[in-house]
Design an enzyme around this catalytic site. Structure first.
Site, mmCIF file in Angstrom:
data_model
loop_
_atom_site.group_PDB
_atom_site.id
_atom_site.type_symbol
_atom_site.label_atom_id
_atom_site.label_comp_id
_atom_site.label_asym_id
_atom_site.label_seq_id
_atom_site.Cartn_x
_atom_site.Cartn_y
_atom_site.Cartn_z
ATOM 1 C CD GLU A 194 -7.582 7.945 -26.309
ATOM 2 O OE1 GLU A 194 -8.185 7.203 -25.502
ATOM 3 O OE2 GLU A 194 -7.340 9.138 -26.073
ATOM 4 N NE ARG A 198 -10.713 6.033 -24.845
ATOM 5 C CZ ARG A 198 -11.526 7.067 -24.973
ATOM 6 N NH1 ARG A 198 -12.816 6.872 -25.067
ATOM 7 N NH2 ARG A 198 -11.060 8.305 -25.018
ATOM 8 C CG ASP A 327 -2.439 13.536 -18.972
ATOM 9 O OD1 ASP A 327 -1.783 13.034 -19.910
ATOM 10 O OD2 ASP A 327 -3.692 13.582 -18.973
ATOM 11 C CD GLU A 462 -9.409 13.225 -16.131
ATOM 12 O OE1 GLU A 462 -9.129 12.466 -17.099
ATOM 13 O OE2 GLU A 462 -10.411 13.986 -16.123
#
Length: 562
Positions: A194, A198, A327, A462
C-alpha cells in the site's frame, strides 16, 4: 379566415378578438407561440436566435452552450433545405450535418462532465482540508479522520490528480504541506504494497508531471526505508516495514505474503532505480518476478493467492481468482512489459498464458441475459463469485490489445465491460457492490445476486478505470455515458453535505444506503482521476504511448528505447 402569407415583417393577430373570450390555457399558449414562430421568415428566426445567443454569453456559460447547439442545428437545417438534389443525396447530407451536430453536443457534454469531476474533487478536498488535513483518511460524517500510517495518505494519493485536473491552488497548498510537514522518520509500521503504490507511486508520478525535485527527494526517502522488507530467507518480501526502525516482519498470524502484494510493487521500484541510477531497487523486485515465474502450483498461468516468505513457495494452493490477493499480479505482468519497452519476454509469456488460463477455467456466462463474467476456482469447483476488483480486467485487456496483443483480447474486454456496468445499474442505487454472484441456472429471473455481507461500496475505481481505457481506444461514446451515470450516483448516494464522500453499506437500499463514514484515499487518487480522463478528448493528456498507470492510477513514464 385563411392564414396570412409569409412576410418579412411580424404581424400578430390575436385569436378570439371580438368574441369576448380570453383563453390562457397552457395548450393554447403553446400552440399560439408555435404558430407565431412558424409565421416568421428564416431570416427573422435566424436573427432572433443570434440575439438570444449573444444575450446568453452575458448570462450563463451553460445556457450559452445549449443555445449554441440549438443555433448550429438551426443553421444546419436551413442549409439542408436550400440544397438541391435527389432525396438520397439530401439524406446523405442530412446524416453528415447530424454527425457535425453530434460532435458539437458531445464537446458540450465533455466540458460539463469534466467540470462536474472538478467540482466533486473540490467538494471531497474541502472535507479533507476542513476535518482531516495532514491525516490519512477523512471520516466525513463525524467530521474527523482516521490514521493508517500517519503519513497524509489522501493528500499524497491526490497530488497528481490535482495536477491533471488543473486544480493548481489546491495542488500548491498540498505541495506546501509536503515540503514542510511530510516526514518518513517515524516509528510506524506500514504495509509494503500500500505504501509503495500510494506513496512512492504518487510521489514519482507527481515528480514526472511537475519536474519538481521535492517529490523525487521524498520518493527516494520512502523507497530506501521500504527496502528492509526484502531481507527474508527467500527474497520474497515481508508485508510490513517499520520505516523508522528499519525492520520488517510478516503479519502476526502467518509468515505468508499475498501474491498480488509482492508482485505489484515492481513498476515503482524499477522507476526509482532508473531515476536514481541505484540498481538495488529494481534488483529486489526483479528477483521476486524471477522466482514467481518458475514456481510450481500454477494452473494454466493462474497463480494461488499466497506465497511463503521463508521458502518462497506458493501456499493454500488450488484456489484461483482474479479478485483480492491475486488481481494486480496479472495487471503488472503486462504493465512491466510495456514500461520496459516490450523487451522482457518472460513477463509477456506469463501474461498471455494467464489470459488463456482465465478463458479456459474462469470464464462463464450468466442466465438469463448471458453476461460474460470471471468466476473463481477452488480445488476444481467453480464459483460464480466476482469481486468488483476484477473490473480492472477489461481495461488491462484493452491496453494489451492496443499494444499489439491478440485482437480477441479487445473483444473480451468489451464483453466484461458490459458486465461490470451491469453490476452498477442492476442495483437500486446504481452503484456496484463489493462482490456479486452470477446466476447460471436455466430459468433464473435475474443475472446478479448480492449477499447481505457483500452489499457495500467503497468508492472503488476499477470500473471507471476500464471505462477510460475502452473509451480511449474505441471512442465509443457509450462508455462516457456510463461513467457519467456512475458519477451522478456517487453524488446522489455518497456525497456528504459538509464536505467529502463516504463509502456505503447497502447499494440495494436507495432510501438509506447506510453510510460507513470513510472516504478512501483512492477515491481522489483513482476514481475521480479516471473519470476526468474518461471525459477528456485530449489523447495527450497522459498519453498511453508515453505513460503506464500503476495500480493506484499514478502514471509513470514508459522508458525510452535507449
Amino acid at each position: 379566415m385563411h392564414p396570412p402569407s409569409r412576410q418579412d415583417y411580424i404581424s400578430i393577430n390575436f385569436a378570439g378578438q371580438g368574441s369576448g373570450s380570453y383563453n390562457n390555457s397552457k395548450q393554447w399558449r403553446r400552440q399560439s407561440c408555435w404558430r407565431k414562430w412558424k409565421q416568421l421568415s428564416r431570416l427573422q428566426r435566424s436573427l432572433i436566435l443570434v440575439l438570444l445567443f449573444i444575450c446568453g454569453i452575458a448570462s450563463y456559460p451553460a445556457v450559452t452552450e445549449q443555445l449554441r447547439v440549438v443555433y448550429v442545428a438551426h443553421l444546419s437545417q436551413r442549409k439542408l433545405s436550400n440544397k438541391r438534389g435527389p432525396p438520397v443525396l439530401q439524406n446523405r447530407l442530412q446524416k453528415k450535418e447530424n454527425a457535425s451536430n453530434t460532435v458539437v453536443e458531445d464537446k458540450a457534454s465533455d466540458t460539463i462532465w469534466r467540470e462536474a469531476v472538478q467540482e466533486a474533487f473540490r467538494h471531497a478536498w474541502k472535507g479533507y482540508k476542513d476535518f482531516a488535513w495532514g491525516h490519512d483518511e477523512l471520516r466525513p460524517l463525524s467530521k474527523s479522520y482516521s490514521e493508517w500510517f500517519g503519513l497524509g495518505l489522501t493528500l499524497i494519493d491526490a497530488l497528481d490528480t490535482m495536477w491533471i485536473l488543473g486544480l493548481k491552488e489546491e495542488f500548491e497548498e498540498a505541495k506546501t504541506w509536503v515540503a514542510a510537514e511530510l516526514t518518513f522518520n517515524k516509528n510506524v509500521d506500514v504495509n509494503l504494497f500500500e505504501s509503495t503504490i500510494r506513496i512512492l507511486g504518487g510521489l514519482l508520478s507527481t515528480y514526472h508531471l511537475t519536474g519538481d525535485t521535492l517529490f523525487l527527494d521524498k520518493a527516494k526517502d520512502i523507497g530506501s526505508r521500504l527496502m528492509p522488507a526484502f531481507n527474508t530467507p527467500s527474497k520474497i518480501p515481508y508485508s510490513d516495514v517499520n520505516i523508522g526502525k528499519g525492520t520488517a516482519h510478516p503479519p502476526r498470524w502467518t509468515s505468508d505474503s499475498t501474491v498480488a502484494e509482492v508482485t505489484s510493487i515492481q513498476l515503482e521500484f524499477r522507476e526509482l532505480s532508473r531515476l536514481t541510477q541505484e540498481p538495488q531497487y529494481q534488483a529486489a523486485v526483479a528477483e521476486v518476478m524471477k522466482q514467481v515465474h518458475k514456481l510450481d502450483g500454477k494452473l494454466d498461468g493462474l497463480v494461488p493467492m499466497f506465497i511463503n516468505t521463508n521458502n518462497g513457495q506458493f501456499t493454500h494452493q488450488g484456489i484461483y481468482t482474479l479478485g483480492a490477493r491475486a488481481d494486480s499480479y496479472y495487471e503488472y505482468l503486462l504493465k512491466q512489459w510495456i514500461q520496459g519497452g516490450k523487451k522482457e519476454n518472460e513477463l509477456l509469456e506469463d501474461y498471455l498464458q494467464a489470459i488463456e488460463g482465465v478463458k479456459n477455467n474462469l470464464l462463464q456466462k450468466s442466465s438469463p441475459n448471458g453476461l460474460t463474467f470471471v468466476g473463481e476456482l477452488s480445488h476444481g469447483q467453480f464459483s460464480p463469485k466476482m469481486d468488483h476488483l476484477v473490473c480492472f480486467l477489461p481495461g488491462t485487456l484493452a491496453l494489451g490489445a492496443y499494444n499489439g496483443l491478440p485482437a480477441d483480447h479487445m473483444d473480451l474486454a468489451k464483453q466484461l465491460m458490459e458486465t461490470c456496468y451491469q453490476m452498477y445499474i442492476q442495483m437500486e442505487t446504481g452503484l456496484s457492490p463489493e462482490i456479486v454472484h452470477f446466476n447460471m441456472h436455466q430459468g433464473s429471473t435475474r443475472d446478479i445476486e448480492v449477499k447481505l455481507a457483500d452489499r457495500h461500496n467503497l468508492l472503488r475505481p476499477e470500473t471507471v478505470e476500464s471505462l477510460f481505457y475502452l473509451y480511449r481506444f474505441t471512442k465509443d461514446q457509450k462508455y462516457r455515458e456510463w461513467g457519467w451515470r456512475i458519477l451522478q450516483n456517487f453524488n446522489k448516494y455518497t456525497k456528504v453535505s459538509s464536505g467529502g464522500y463516504t463509502s456505503i453499506n447497502n447499494v440495494r437500499d436507495p432510501d438509506y444506503p447506510s453510510p460507513r463514514d470513510k472516504m478512501e484515499s483512492f477515491f481522489l487518487g483513482e476514481t475521480l482521476k479516471y473519470l476526468y480522463l474518461l471525459f477528456s478528448d485530449d489523447p495527450n493528456l497522459i498519453s498511453l504511448d508515453q505513460y503506464v498507470f500503476n495500480t493506484e492510477a499514478h502514471p509513470l513514464p514508459i522508458w525510452p528505447s535507449n
